[in-house]
Design an enzyme around this catalytic site. Sequence first.
Site, PDB file in Angstrom:
ATOM      1  N   LYS A   1       0.828  -1.219   0.000  1.00 40.11           N
ATOM      2  CA  LYS A   1       0.000   0.000   0.000  1.00 40.11           C
ATOM      3  C   LYS A   1       0.859   1.264   0.000  1.00 40.11           C
ATOM      4  CE  LYS A   1      -1.998  -0.986   3.927  1.00 40.11           C
ATOM      5  NZ  LYS A   1      -1.356  -2.269   4.247  1.00 40.11           N
TER       6      LYS A   1
ATOM      7  N   ARG B   1      -9.967   1.464   8.143  1.00 39.07           N
ATOM      8  CA  ARG B   1      -9.615   0.078   8.462  1.00 39.07           C
ATOM      9  C   ARG B   1     -10.783  -0.687   9.064  1.00 39.07           C
ATOM     10  NH1 ARG B   1      -3.654   0.838   8.611  1.00 39.07           N
ATOM     11  NH2 ARG B   1      -2.786  -1.214   8.902  1.00 39.07           N
TER      12      ARG B   1
ATOM     13  N   ARG C   1      11.652  -6.100   4.957  1.00 33.28           N
ATOM     14  CA  ARG C   1      11.486  -4.650   4.739  1.00 33.28           C
ATOM     15  C   ARG C   1      12.437  -3.854   5.633  1.00 33.28           C
ATOM     16  NH1 ARG C   1       5.726  -1.978   5.536  1.00 33.28           N
ATOM     17  NH2 ARG C   1       5.878  -2.972   7.578  1.00 33.28           N
TER      18      ARG C   1
ATOM     19  N   ARG D   1      11.057  -1.973  11.139  1.00 40.93           N
ATOM     20  CA  ARG D   1       9.971  -1.374  11.924  1.00 40.93           C
ATOM     21  C   ARG D   1       9.704  -2.194  13.180  1.00 40.93           C
ATOM     22  NH1 ARG D   1       4.922   0.236   8.164  1.00 40.93           N
ATOM     23  NH2 ARG D   1       3.777  -1.014   9.674  1.00 40.93           N
TER      24      ARG D   1
ATOM     25  N   ARG E   1      -1.117  -8.623  13.257  1.00 35.53           N
ATOM     26  CA  ARG E   1      -1.605  -7.627  12.284  1.00 35.53           C
ATOM     27  C   ARG E   1      -2.380  -8.302  11.155  1.00 35.53           C
ATOM     28  NH1 ARG E   1       3.937  -5.387  10.832  1.00 35.53           N
ATOM     29  NH2 ARG E   1       2.907  -4.155   9.236  1.00 35.53           N
TER      30      ARG E   1
HETATM   31  P1  AP5 Z   1       4.853  -1.690   1.842  1.00 35.38           P
HETATM   32  O1  AP5 Z   1       4.552  -0.797   0.700  1.00 35.38           O
HETATM   33  O2  AP5 Z   1       5.641  -1.140   2.965  1.00 35.38           O
HETATM   34  O3  AP5 Z   1       3.527  -2.425   2.368  1.00 35.38           O
HETATM   35  P2  AP5 Z   1       2.274  -1.866   3.188  1.00 35.38           P
HETATM   36  O4  AP5 Z   1       1.058  -2.473   2.605  1.00 35.38           O
HETATM   37  O5  AP5 Z   1       2.343  -0.372   3.282  1.00 35.38           O
HETATM   38  O6  AP5 Z   1       2.558  -2.558   4.585  1.00 35.38           O
HETATM   39  P3  AP5 Z   1       2.458  -1.968   6.066  1.00 35.38           P
HETATM   40  O7  AP5 Z   1       3.178  -2.938   6.942  1.00 35.38           O
HETATM   41  O8  AP5 Z   1       2.915  -0.543   6.122  1.00 35.38           O
HETATM   42  O9  AP5 Z   1       0.924  -2.037   6.294  1.00 35.38           O
HETATM   43  P4  AP5 Z   1       0.176  -1.987   7.646  1.00 35.38           P
HETATM   44  O10 AP5 Z   1      -1.193  -1.790   7.217  1.00 35.38           O
HETATM   45  O11 AP5 Z   1       0.422  -3.137   8.528  1.00 35.38           O
HETATM   46  O12 AP5 Z   1       0.923  -0.790   8.437  1.00 35.38           O
HETATM   47  P5  AP5 Z   1       0.553   0.733   8.686  1.00 35.38           P
HETATM   48  O13 AP5 Z   1       1.807   1.488   8.764  1.00 35.38           O
HETATM   49  O14 AP5 Z   1      -0.499   1.163   7.771  1.00 35.38           O
HETATM   50  O15 AP5 Z   1       5.624  -2.981   1.242  1.00 35.38           O
HETATM   51  C1  AP5 Z   1       6.112  -3.992   2.109  1.00 35.38           C
HETATM   52  C2  AP5 Z   1       7.499  -4.477   1.625  1.00 35.38           C
HETATM   53  O16 AP5 Z   1       7.342  -5.141   0.372  1.00 35.38           O
HETATM   54  C3  AP5 Z   1       8.510  -3.338   1.364  1.00 35.38           C
HETATM   55  O17 AP5 Z   1       9.781  -3.763   1.738  1.00 35.38           O
HETATM   56  C4  AP5 Z   1       8.420  -3.084  -0.161  1.00 35.38           C
HETATM   57  O18 AP5 Z   1       9.654  -2.616  -0.693  1.00 35.38           O
HETATM   58  C5  AP5 Z   1       8.081  -4.487  -0.672  1.00 35.38           C
HETATM   59  N1  AP5 Z   1       7.203  -4.486  -1.853  1.00 35.38           N
HETATM   60  C6  AP5 Z   1       6.115  -3.700  -2.077  1.00 35.38           C
HETATM   61  N2  AP5 Z   1       5.514  -4.024  -3.235  1.00 35.38           N
HETATM   62  C7  AP5 Z   1       6.224  -5.056  -3.758  1.00 35.38           C
HETATM   63  C8  AP5 Z   1       6.093  -5.840  -4.956  1.00 35.38           C
HETATM   64  N3  AP5 Z   1       5.112  -5.647  -5.838  1.00 35.38           N
HETATM   65  N4  AP5 Z   1       7.010  -6.820  -5.163  1.00 35.38           N
HETATM   66  C9  AP5 Z   1       8.029  -7.063  -4.288  1.00 35.38           C
HETATM   67  N5  AP5 Z   1       8.202  -6.335  -3.146  1.00 35.38           N
HETATM   68  C10 AP5 Z   1       7.306  -5.361  -2.873  1.00 35.38           C
HETATM   69  O19 AP5 Z   1      -0.069   0.649  10.146  1.00 35.38           O
HETATM   70  C11 AP5 Z   1       0.726   0.327  11.266  1.00 35.38           C
HETATM   71  C12 AP5 Z   1      -0.125   0.313  12.513  1.00 35.38           C
HETATM   72  O20 AP5 Z   1      -0.688   1.619  12.750  1.00 35.38           O
HETATM   73  C13 AP5 Z   1      -1.334  -0.634  12.504  1.00 35.38           C
HETATM   74  O21 AP5 Z   1      -0.988  -1.946  12.857  1.00 35.38           O
HETATM   75  C14 AP5 Z   1      -2.244   0.038  13.543  1.00 35.38           C
HETATM   76  O22 AP5 Z   1      -1.785  -0.249  14.857  1.00 35.38           O
HETATM   77  C15 AP5 Z   1      -2.001   1.525  13.277  1.00 35.38           C
HETATM   78  N6  AP5 Z   1      -2.958   2.079  12.310  1.00 35.38           N
HETATM   79  C16 AP5 Z   1      -2.671   2.555  11.063  1.00 35.38           C
HETATM   80  N7  AP5 Z   1      -3.797   2.993  10.452  1.00 35.38           N
HETATM   81  C17 AP5 Z   1      -4.805   2.775  11.322  1.00 35.38           C
HETATM   82  C18 AP5 Z   1      -6.215   3.001  11.254  1.00 35.38           C
HETATM   83  N8  AP5 Z   1      -6.799   3.518  10.171  1.00 35.38           N
HETATM   84  N9  AP5 Z   1      -6.956   2.660  12.347  1.00 35.38           N
HETATM   85  C19 AP5 Z   1      -6.378   2.140  13.460  1.00 35.38           C
HETATM   86  N10 AP5 Z   1      -5.068   1.897  13.585  1.00 35.38           N
HETATM   87  C20 AP5 Z   1      -4.277   2.212  12.524  1.00 35.38           C
HETATM   88 MG    MG Z   2       2.740   1.008   4.834  1.00 36.33          MG
END
Ligand code: AP5
Ligand code: MG
Length: 223
Positions: free
Chosen positions: A13, A88, A124, A157, A168
Amino acid sequence: MRIILLGAPGSGKGTQASIIEDKYGFSKISSGDLLRQEIEQKTNLGLKAQEAMDKGHLVSDELVGEIIKKRISSQDCKNGYVLDGFPRNISQAKYLEKMDRRRKETVLEIELEEKVLIQRLSSRRVCVECGAVFNLEGRPSKKKGICDACGGLLIQRRDDKPEVIRERLKVYQQQTKPLIEYYRDKKVYFPIDGKKTIPEVFVEISKILDKRLEEDRVTRQSP
Ligand code: AP5
Ligand code: MG
């Protein structure tokens, strides 16, 4: 236009939201990045969010809603924005609709099997300075441990530990997946194959966005 990126942790994402921002000029709004900034700055909101994030649980709707509302009301979001990680759950989706009522929505879910998600998250690395995202296997930095963009240090992270990743993924299935039916019913939902390379995934996304933007343009022009 409001683009909503759905997808399990590690589906790409954040990676795709940055490319969409670059190519289409829609501002990227990442709820996870905004929360991590609050933690970094040791604000009250950050202190409250940290505990849930470290466990892989969702932060409360109130706290996340507060930062998203503030961000969406800024000037650079007037011409459209791409949401990474918000909403979410259904209650966040309804909150968003109430907050910014008239915008056309496009919801893209990046689909990927669990085995690959775990692999990508475990390898990552993110920049402590600018948040740029790398991958030891698929997208390594030129210099080991150093960010290509700003020279900052690359780290893992806090929530990319195996036990937190498992939690998660569970939370995504239980609390976020119901959004798919919700948006499917509204006819704004489009699945994307996340197995492809980063540029290939973006090609899929841009095909859908170009079509949606064209539909939007035609609707605006018709009397
Ligand atoms: P990356 O692009 O980093 O993936 P991502 O989907 O952004 O993964 P996240 O771990 O950031 O998602 P998340 O939803 O768990 O975390 P968030 O920060 O939103 O890609 C991942 C890896 O793969 C990278 O190394 C990249 O280079 C590689 N890659 C990407 N595409 C590729 C491809 N096509 N091929 C090969 N490699 C690839 O949330 C964190 C925390 O915050 C949550 O757990 C929660 O506690 C809180 N939070 C956030 N938003 C909310 C909300 N709306 N409500 C409540 N709590 C929230
Ligand atoms: Mg992310």
